[in-house]
Design a protein around this motif. Structure first.
Motif, PDB file in Angstrom:
ATOM      1  N   ASP A  59       1.482  -2.153 -11.568  1.00 19.66           N
ATOM      2  CA  ASP A  59       1.429  -0.943 -12.388  1.00 19.66           C
ATOM      3  C   ASP A  59       0.011  -0.472 -12.684  1.00 19.66           C
ATOM      4  OD1 ASP A  59       4.141  -0.839 -12.485  1.00 19.66           O
ATOM      5  OD2 ASP A  59       4.315  -1.932 -14.380  1.00 19.66           O
ATOM      6  N   GLU A  60      -0.950  -1.382 -12.489  1.00 22.52           N
ATOM      7  CA  GLU A  60      -2.321  -1.019 -12.883  1.00 22.52           C
ATOM      8  C   GLU A  60      -2.941   0.063 -12.003  1.00 22.52           C
ATOM      9  OE1 GLU A  60      -2.208  -5.179 -12.623  1.00 22.52           O
ATOM     10  OE2 GLU A  60      -0.784  -4.044 -13.836  1.00 22.52           O
ATOM     11  N   LEU A  61      -2.421   0.240 -10.790  1.00 21.49           N
ATOM     12  CA  LEU A  61      -3.072   1.190  -9.886  1.00 21.49           C
ATOM     13  C   LEU A  61      -2.928   2.610 -10.401  1.00 21.49           C
ATOM     14  CD1 LEU A  61      -2.293   0.120  -6.209  1.00 21.49           C
ATOM     15  CD2 LEU A  61      -4.375  -0.233  -7.514  1.00 21.49           C
ATOM     16  N   HIS A  62      -3.836   3.464  -9.989  1.00 24.92           N
ATOM     17  CA  HIS A  62      -3.803   4.892 -10.310  1.00 24.92           C
ATOM     18  C   HIS A  62      -2.426   5.449  -9.939  1.00 24.92           C
ATOM     19  CE1 HIS A  62      -4.735   9.188  -9.780  1.00 24.92           C
ATOM     20  NE2 HIS A  62      -5.728   8.964 -10.626  1.00 24.92           N
ATOM     21  N   GLU A  63      -1.925   6.363 -10.747  1.00 16.08           N
ATOM     22  CA  GLU A  63      -0.539   6.810 -10.492  1.00 16.08           C
ATOM     23  C   GLU A  63      -0.384   7.533  -9.156  1.00 16.08           C
ATOM     24  OE1 GLU A  63      -0.554  10.992 -12.984  1.00 16.08           O
ATOM     25  OE2 GLU A  63       0.345   9.210 -13.904  1.00 16.08           O
ATOM     26  N   GLU A  64      -1.476   8.039  -8.616  1.00 20.29           N
ATOM     27  CA  GLU A  64      -1.355   8.704  -7.316  1.00 20.29           C
ATOM     28  C   GLU A  64      -1.603   7.759  -6.147  1.00 20.29           C
ATOM     29  OE1 GLU A  64      -3.686  12.269  -7.192  1.00 20.29           O
ATOM     30  OE2 GLU A  64      -2.733  13.022  -9.013  1.00 20.29           O
ATOM     31  N   ALA A  65      -1.925   6.512  -6.457  1.00 15.99           N
ATOM     32  CA  ALA A  65      -2.130   5.541  -5.380  1.00 15.99           C
ATOM     33  C   ALA A  65      -0.785   5.260  -4.707  1.00 15.99           C
ATOM     34  CB  ALA A  65      -2.713   4.253  -5.955  1.00 15.99           C
ATOM     35  N   LEU A  66      -0.839   4.891  -3.444  1.00 14.06           N
ATOM     36  CA  LEU A  66       0.396   4.617  -2.708  1.00 14.06           C
ATOM     37  C   LEU A  66       0.824   3.176  -2.937  1.00 14.06           C
ATOM     38  CD1 LEU A  66      -0.538   6.335   0.689  1.00 14.06           C
ATOM     39  CD2 LEU A  66       0.732   7.306  -1.228  1.00 14.06           C
ATOM     40  N   ASP A  67       2.122   2.972  -3.181  1.00 13.59           N
ATOM     41  CA  ASP A  67       2.610   1.593  -3.278  1.00 13.59           C
ATOM     42  C   ASP A  67       2.777   1.032  -1.859  1.00 13.59           C
ATOM     43  OD1 ASP A  67       4.985   2.592  -2.239  1.00 13.59           O
ATOM     44  OD2 ASP A  67       6.097   2.441  -4.114  1.00 13.59           O
ATOM     45  N   TYR A  68       3.278  -0.187  -1.767  1.00  9.53           N
ATOM     46  CA  TYR A  68       3.287  -0.848  -0.462  1.00  9.53           C
ATOM     47  C   TYR A  68       4.091  -0.076   0.594  1.00  9.53           C
ATOM     48  CZ  TYR A  68       3.980  -4.202   3.268  1.00  9.53           C
ATOM     49  OH  TYR A  68       4.015  -4.798   4.513  1.00  9.53           O
ATOM     50  N   VAL A  69       5.292   0.351   0.234  1.00 10.20           N
ATOM     51  CA  VAL A  69       6.143   1.022   1.229  1.00 10.20           C
ATOM     52  C   VAL A  69       5.526   2.368   1.633  1.00 10.20           C
ATOM     53  CG1 VAL A  69       8.391   2.141   1.548  1.00 10.20           C
ATOM     54  CG2 VAL A  69       8.275  -0.178   0.649  1.00 10.20           C
ATOM     55  N   ALA A  70       5.002   3.090   0.654  1.00  9.75           N
ATOM     56  CA  ALA A  70       4.346   4.376   0.957  1.00  9.75           C
ATOM     57  C   ALA A  70       3.080   4.135   1.791  1.00  9.75           C
ATOM     58  CB  ALA A  70       4.003   5.111  -0.336  1.00  9.75           C
ATOM     59  N   ALA A  71       2.360   3.071   1.473  1.00 15.25           N
ATOM     60  CA  ALA A  71       1.140   2.748   2.225  1.00 15.25           C
ATOM     61  C   ALA A  71       1.496   2.429   3.676  1.00 15.25           C
ATOM     62  CB  ALA A  71       0.415   1.561   1.588  1.00 15.25           C
ATOM     63  N   HIS A  72       2.638   1.787   3.885  1.00  8.73           N
ATOM     64  CA  HIS A  72       3.091   1.473   5.244  1.00  8.73           C
ATOM     65  C   HIS A  72       3.346   2.781   6.001  1.00  8.73           C
ATOM     66  CE1 HIS A  72       5.645   0.130   8.558  1.00  8.73           C
ATOM     67  NE2 HIS A  72       5.294  -1.118   8.303  1.00  8.73           N
ATOM     68  N   GLY A  73       3.999   3.734   5.354  1.00 11.31           N
ATOM     69  CA  GLY A  73       4.241   5.038   5.989  1.00 11.31           C
ATOM     70  C   GLY A  73       2.928   5.731   6.324  1.00 11.31           C
ATOM     71  N   TYR A  74       2.010   5.651   5.386  1.00  6.31           N
ATOM     72  CA  TYR A  74       0.693   6.278   5.531  1.00  6.31           C
ATOM     73  C   TYR A  74      -0.067   5.668   6.712  1.00  6.31           C
ATOM     74  CZ  TYR A  74      -4.097   7.258   3.598  1.00  6.31           C
ATOM     75  OH  TYR A  74      -5.389   7.630   3.366  1.00  6.31           O
ATOM     76  N   LEU A  75      -0.055   4.340   6.799  1.00  6.05           N
ATOM     77  CA  LEU A  75      -0.742   3.659   7.899  1.00  6.05           C
ATOM     78  C   LEU A  75      -0.056   3.945   9.236  1.00  6.05           C
ATOM     79  CD1 LEU A  75      -1.449   0.200   6.209  1.00  6.05           C
ATOM     80  CD2 LEU A  75      -3.078   2.049   6.628  1.00  6.05           C
ATOM     81  N   THR A  76       1.252   4.151   9.185  1.00  5.19           N
ATOM     82  CA  THR A  76       1.981   4.492  10.416  1.00  5.19           C
ATOM     83  C   THR A  76       1.505   5.851  10.926  1.00  5.19           C
ATOM     84  OG1 THR A  76       3.904   3.231   9.637  1.00  5.19           O
ATOM     85  CG2 THR A  76       4.275   4.764  11.459  1.00  5.19           C
ATOM     86  N   ALA A  77       1.375   6.805  10.010  1.00  5.69           N
ATOM     87  CA  ALA A  77       0.889   8.138  10.409  1.00  5.69           C
ATOM     88  C   ALA A  77      -0.533   8.042  10.947  1.00  5.69           C
ATOM     89  CB  ALA A  77       0.941   9.097   9.219  1.00  5.69           C
ATOM     90  N   LEU A  78      -1.371   7.244  10.292  1.00  6.70           N
ATOM     91  CA  LEU A  78      -2.761   7.105  10.756  1.00  6.70           C
ATOM     92  C   LEU A  78      -2.813   6.470  12.144  1.00  6.70           C
ATOM     93  CD1 LEU A  78      -4.531   5.865   7.497  1.00  6.70           C
ATOM     94  CD2 LEU A  78      -4.679   8.129   8.519  1.00  6.70           C
ATOM     95  N   SER A  79      -1.872   5.572  12.413  1.00  9.80           N
ATOM     96  CA  SER A  79      -1.830   4.909  13.720  1.00  9.80           C
ATOM     97  C   SER A  79      -1.367   5.866  14.814  1.00  9.80           C
ATOM     98  CB  SER A  79      -0.884   3.708  13.685  1.00  9.80           C
ATOM     99  OG  SER A  79      -1.318   2.778  12.722  1.00  9.80           O
ATOM    100  N   ILE A  80      -0.574   6.850  14.423  1.00  3.87           N
ATOM    101  CA  ILE A  80      -0.045   7.815  15.392  1.00  3.87           C
ATOM    102  C   ILE A  80      -1.044   8.950  15.622  1.00  3.87           C
ATOM    103  CG2 ILE A  80       1.743   9.597  15.730  1.00  3.87           C
ATOM    104  CD1 ILE A  80       3.723   7.691  14.352  1.00  3.87           C
TER     105      ILE A  80
END
Length: 195
Positions: free
Chosen positions: A17-38
């Motif tokens: 919970d400590e992360l900034h509210e706009e930071a991506l959680d693990y599942v969202a970060a996975h989606g984000y990294l998938t897009a970056l990989s593509i």
């Protein structure tokens, strides 16, 4: 420490919970990294890490800082290998928006993916706008970010159609990866069918 253990620690860090509210959680970060990989253009590491967290997290130590960033980079490389392997891509969540789409992990994953696209939006669409748009559609539907637009609202209001689209996400990811990284080898999706 094994990669699985590193991921478990990364997940705990990103889901705290400590992360900034706009930071991506693990599942969202996975989606984000998938897009970056593509993405056809490599986004500099510093840029995408900073964007993922929205603001610098409070790390317990320099060692944790190094470990979190190194694990993110390793996860991105792992995702890229998975995409290139031609095997079915596995999402870290169910392909299901559930009865509460806004709370579903899949929605978070799709939003994260779109965040990754937005970092270099023009690059995604510069060469094959129509095909890319078509393949991004299931992810865009899953993200709920476009529900204000009539065509998306129509899909969102039709549970069966929405489900049909969402189950295509793994295929769409592989097709996007091929389209943007091996443009000469058109994915099977777009090949004329030879009998």
């Amino acid at each position: 420490m094994s990669f699985a253990e590193q991921l478990t620690r990364l997940q705990a860090f990103l889901d705290a919970d400590e992360l900034h509210e706009e930071a991506l959680d693990y599942v969202a970060a996975h989606g984000y990294l998938t897009a970056l990989s593509i993405s056809a253009e490599d986004v500099p590491e510093r840029e995408w890490i900073d964007a993922l967290f929205a603001e610098e997290p409070h790390y317990a130590s320099e060692a944790q800082h190094t470990e979190v960033e190194a694990t993110l980079v390793a996860l991105k490389a792992h995702i890229a290998r998975q995409l290139a392997s031609e095997e079915d891509f596995e999402l870290p969540c169910d392909l299901d928006l559930t009865d509460e789409p806004d709370d579903s992990e899949l929605r978070g994953w799709c939003i994260g993916f779109m965040e990754g696209v937005f970092l270099r939006e023009e690059i995604w669409f510069e060469n094959a706008e129509e095909e890319v748009s078509e393949m991004l559609l299931p992810i865009m539907v899953g993200s709920g970010l476009f529900d204000e637009q009539p065509e998306f609202a129509d899909i969102a209001s039709n549970a069966n159609l929405q489900d049909d689209m969402i189950v295509q996400i793994p295929e769409a990811l592989t097709a996007l990866f091929l389209l943007l990284h091996a443009p000469d080898e058109k994915p099977a999706l777009l090949k004329p069918r030879h009998h």
